[in-house]
Motif scaffolding. Structure first.
Motif, PDB file in Angstrom:
ATOM      1  N   ARG A 154      69.659   0.159  18.704  1.00  0.00           N
ATOM      2  CA  ARG A 154      68.254   0.560  18.648  1.00  0.00           C
ATOM      3  C   ARG A 154      68.078   2.046  18.352  1.00  0.00           C
ATOM      4  NH1 ARG A 154      64.696  -3.483  22.486  1.00  0.00           N
ATOM      5  NH2 ARG A 154      65.105  -5.298  21.147  1.00  0.00           N
ATOM      6  N   ALA A 155      69.129   2.816  18.619  1.00  0.00           N
ATOM      7  CA  ALA A 155      69.092   4.233  18.264  1.00  0.00           C
ATOM      8  C   ALA A 155      69.523   4.466  16.815  1.00  0.00           C
ATOM      9  CB  ALA A 155      69.979   5.030  19.203  1.00  0.00           C
ATOM     10  N   GLY A 156      69.915   3.400  16.134  1.00  0.00           N
ATOM     11  CA  GLY A 156      70.342   3.522  14.752  1.00  0.00           C
ATOM     12  C   GLY A 156      71.764   4.001  14.573  1.00  0.00           C
ATOM     13  N   ARG A 157      72.540   4.025  15.666  1.00  0.00           N
ATOM     14  CA  ARG A 157      73.919   4.502  15.571  1.00  0.00           C
ATOM     15  C   ARG A 157      74.891   3.407  15.181  1.00  0.00           C
ATOM     16  NH1 ARG A 157      75.470   6.572  20.844  1.00  0.00           N
ATOM     17  NH2 ARG A 157      73.628   5.594  21.756  1.00  0.00           N
ATOM     18  N   VAL A 158      74.471   2.158  15.286  1.00  0.00           N
ATOM     19  CA  VAL A 158      75.248   1.010  14.815  1.00  0.00           C
ATOM     20  C   VAL A 158      74.317   0.194  13.922  1.00  0.00           C
ATOM     21  CG1 VAL A 158      76.456  -1.115  15.472  1.00  0.00           C
ATOM     22  CG2 VAL A 158      76.723   0.943  16.866  1.00  0.00           C
ATOM     23  N   PRO A 159      74.686  -0.044  12.661  1.00  0.00           N
ATOM     24  CA  PRO A 159      73.787  -0.720  11.718  1.00  0.00           C
ATOM     25  C   PRO A 159      73.733  -2.223  11.941  1.00  0.00           C
ATOM     26  CG  PRO A 159      75.841  -0.181  10.622  1.00  0.00           C
ATOM     27  CD  PRO A 159      75.934   0.415  12.008  1.00  0.00           C
ATOM     28  N   ALA A 160      73.139  -2.602  13.051  1.00  0.00           N
ATOM     29  CA  ALA A 160      73.060  -4.015  13.427  1.00  0.00           C
ATOM     30  C   ALA A 160      71.833  -4.228  14.299  1.00  0.00           C
ATOM     31  CB  ALA A 160      74.321  -4.440  14.177  1.00  0.00           C
ATOM     32  N   GLU A 161      71.409  -5.485  14.366  1.00  0.00           N
ATOM     33  CA  GLU A 161      70.303  -5.881  15.235  1.00  0.00           C
ATOM     34  C   GLU A 161      70.767  -7.039  16.098  1.00  0.00           C
ATOM     35  OE1 GLU A 161      65.772  -7.767  15.014  1.00  0.00           O
ATOM     36  OE2 GLU A 161      66.968  -7.516  13.181  1.00  0.00           O
ATOM     37  N   ILE A 162      70.581  -6.914  17.405  1.00  0.00           N
ATOM     38  CA  ILE A 162      70.906  -8.027  18.316  1.00  0.00           C
ATOM     39  C   ILE A 162      69.715  -8.962  18.324  1.00  0.00           C
ATOM     40  CG2 ILE A 162      71.485  -8.687  20.674  1.00  0.00           C
ATOM     41  CD1 ILE A 162      72.794  -5.897  20.974  1.00  0.00           C
ATOM     42  N   ILE A 163      69.897 -10.145  17.745  1.00  0.00           N
ATOM     43  CA  ILE A 163      68.781 -11.072  17.561  1.00  0.00           C
ATOM     44  C   ILE A 163      68.692 -12.108  18.671  1.00  0.00           C
ATOM     45  CG2 ILE A 163      68.693 -10.754  15.066  1.00  0.00           C
ATOM     46  CD1 ILE A 163      70.268 -13.396  14.823  1.00  0.00           C
ATOM     47  N   ALA A 164      69.753 -12.267  19.474  1.00  0.00           N
ATOM     48  CA  ALA A 164      69.716 -13.208  20.595  1.00  0.00           C
ATOM     49  C   ALA A 164      70.887 -12.924  21.519  1.00  0.00           C
ATOM     50  CB  ALA A 164      69.778 -14.653  20.111  1.00  0.00           C
ATOM     51  N   VAL A 165      70.698 -13.276  22.784  1.00  0.00           N
ATOM     52  CA  VAL A 165      71.758 -13.162  23.788  1.00  0.00           C
ATOM     53  C   VAL A 165      71.859 -14.497  24.509  1.00  0.00           C
ATOM     54  CG1 VAL A 165      72.543 -11.982  25.872  1.00  0.00           C
ATOM     55  CG2 VAL A 165      71.393 -10.687  24.070  1.00  0.00           C
ATOM     56  N   GLY A 166      73.062 -15.029  24.583  1.00  0.00           N
ATOM     57  CA  GLY A 166      73.287 -16.305  25.253  1.00  0.00           C
ATOM     58  C   GLY A 166      74.257 -16.161  26.405  1.00  0.00           C
ATOM     59  N   ALA A 167      74.242 -17.134  27.296  1.00  0.00           N
ATOM     60  CA  ALA A 167      75.116 -17.089  28.462  1.00  0.00           C
ATOM     61  C   ALA A 167      75.404 -18.496  28.948  1.00  0.00           C
ATOM     62  CB  ALA A 167      74.480 -16.267  29.581  1.00  0.00           C
ATOM     63  N   ASP A 168      76.411 -18.581  29.815  1.00  0.00           N
ATOM     64  CA  ASP A 168      76.749 -19.854  30.452  1.00  0.00           C
ATOM     65  C   ASP A 168      76.138 -19.954  31.848  1.00  0.00           C
ATOM     66  OD1 ASP A 168      78.378 -17.751  31.317  1.00  0.00           O
ATOM     67  OD2 ASP A 168      79.985 -19.114  31.913  1.00  0.00           O
ATOM     68  N   ARG A 169      75.392 -18.943  32.233  1.00  0.00           N
ATOM     69  CA  ARG A 169      74.773 -18.892  33.566  1.00  0.00           C
ATOM     70  C   ARG A 169      73.694 -17.812  33.544  1.00  0.00           C
ATOM     71  NH1 ARG A 169      80.271 -16.441  36.055  1.00  0.00           N
ATOM     72  NH2 ARG A 169      81.046 -17.725  34.352  1.00  0.00           N
ATOM     73  N   GLU A 170      72.803 -17.843  34.502  1.00  0.00           N
ATOM     74  CA  GLU A 170      71.868 -16.727  34.652  1.00  0.00           C
ATOM     75  C   GLU A 170      72.651 -15.501  35.111  1.00  0.00           C
ATOM     76  OE1 GLU A 170      68.764 -16.241  33.929  1.00  0.00           O
ATOM     77  OE2 GLU A 170      68.407 -18.264  33.177  1.00  0.00           O
ATOM     78  N   CYS A 171      72.350 -14.346  34.527  1.00  0.00           N
ATOM     79  CA  CYS A 171      73.135 -13.159  34.847  1.00  0.00           C
ATOM     80  C   CYS A 171      72.360 -11.902  34.467  1.00  0.00           C
ATOM     81  CB  CYS A 171      74.481 -13.196  34.114  1.00  0.00           C
ATOM     82  SG  CYS A 171      74.340 -13.236  32.312  1.00  0.00           S
ATOM     83  N   GLY A 172      72.908 -10.769  34.861  1.00  0.00           N
ATOM     84  CA  GLY A 172      72.248  -9.502  34.597  1.00  0.00           C
ATOM     85  C   GLY A 172      72.104  -9.203  33.119  1.00  0.00           C
ATOM     86  N   GLY A 173      73.073  -9.630  32.319  1.00  0.00           N
ATOM     87  CA  GLY A 173      72.978  -9.401  30.891  1.00  0.00           C
ATOM     88  C   GLY A 173      71.755 -10.049  30.272  1.00  0.00           C
TER      89      GLY A 173
END
Length: 208
Positions: free
Chosen positions: A23-42
């Motif tokens: 989001r700061a533009g330091r890595v040319p990528a966009e995180i479009i989704a986050v998945g998990a196998d359980r509810e968690c802090g991430g």
């Protein structure tokens, strides 16, 4: 700009760092989704940032669960899948669906200390240094092609948590650098002898 789906299982501190860099533009990528196998802090971090999330609770047989989570990932049509503290092994068929565009970080200088307890095993072995690695995920346990790695010294009196914290800092830098190089074409995942691509017929991956 690469479209990333990130998988997490815990607090998601490495994911949070990657999110900040993208989001700061330091890595040319966009995180479009986050998945998990359980509810968690991430997942909480992702939701607070307005990123779509999904949960696919683990259930045997592993092969069927793996294909379900692969379907959830595939629905977002990512360019790259990043396992960031994801503590489940995906089946070979699920990995093959995304390989070689699926990365993992590991808290050891592979092939040393593979598996879920790399930091603990390094301390138990009494080594003077361990490390961090970024690899392409394959059907084995931390056996995929190594894209980047760096040594981390083991200090006198180190606890598992203290050593792991220093390794995480290195992992974050390595992962950001690898993703940037993939986006820029400096790393071509095809060079690692892996012929699979994301099953996305309209995908125009930057590194190709």
């Amino acid at each position: 700009m690469l479209r990333l789906v990130v998988l997490v299982s815990g607090s998601g501190t490495n994911f949070a760092d990657l999110l900040q860099r993208t989001r700061a533009g330091r890595v040319p990528a966009e995180i479009i989704a986050v998945g998990a196998d359980r509810e968690c802090g991430g997942l909480e971090t992702a939701r607070a940032a307005g990123i779509p999330t999904f949960v696919e609770p683990f259930a045997a047989p592993r092969e069927e669960w793996s294909m379900r989570i692969a379907d959830r990932i595939g629905a977002f049509e990512p360019d790259l899948v990043v396992l960031s503290g994801f503590m489940r092994l995906l089946s070979p068929a699920a990995v093959a669906r995304f390989e070689p565009a699926i990365l993992n970080t590991h808290p050891a200088h592979l092939p040393e200390f593979p598996g879920a307890h790399g930091v603990r095993d390094a301390l138990a072995a009494g080594v003077a240094e361990t490390g961090a690695s970024v690899i392409v995920v394959d059907s084995g346990v931390d056996t995929g092609p190594i894209l980047a790695q760096q040594r981390v010294p083991v200090l006198p009196g180190d606890t598992q948590d203290a050593l792991h914290d220093r390794i995480k800092a290195v992992e974050r830098d390595l992962l950001a650098d690898v993703i940037t190089k993939i986006a820029d074409g400096a790393i071509d995942l095809a060079d690692h002898g892996l012929e699979h691509r994301l099953d996305r017929p309209d995908s125009q991956r930057t590194q190709q």
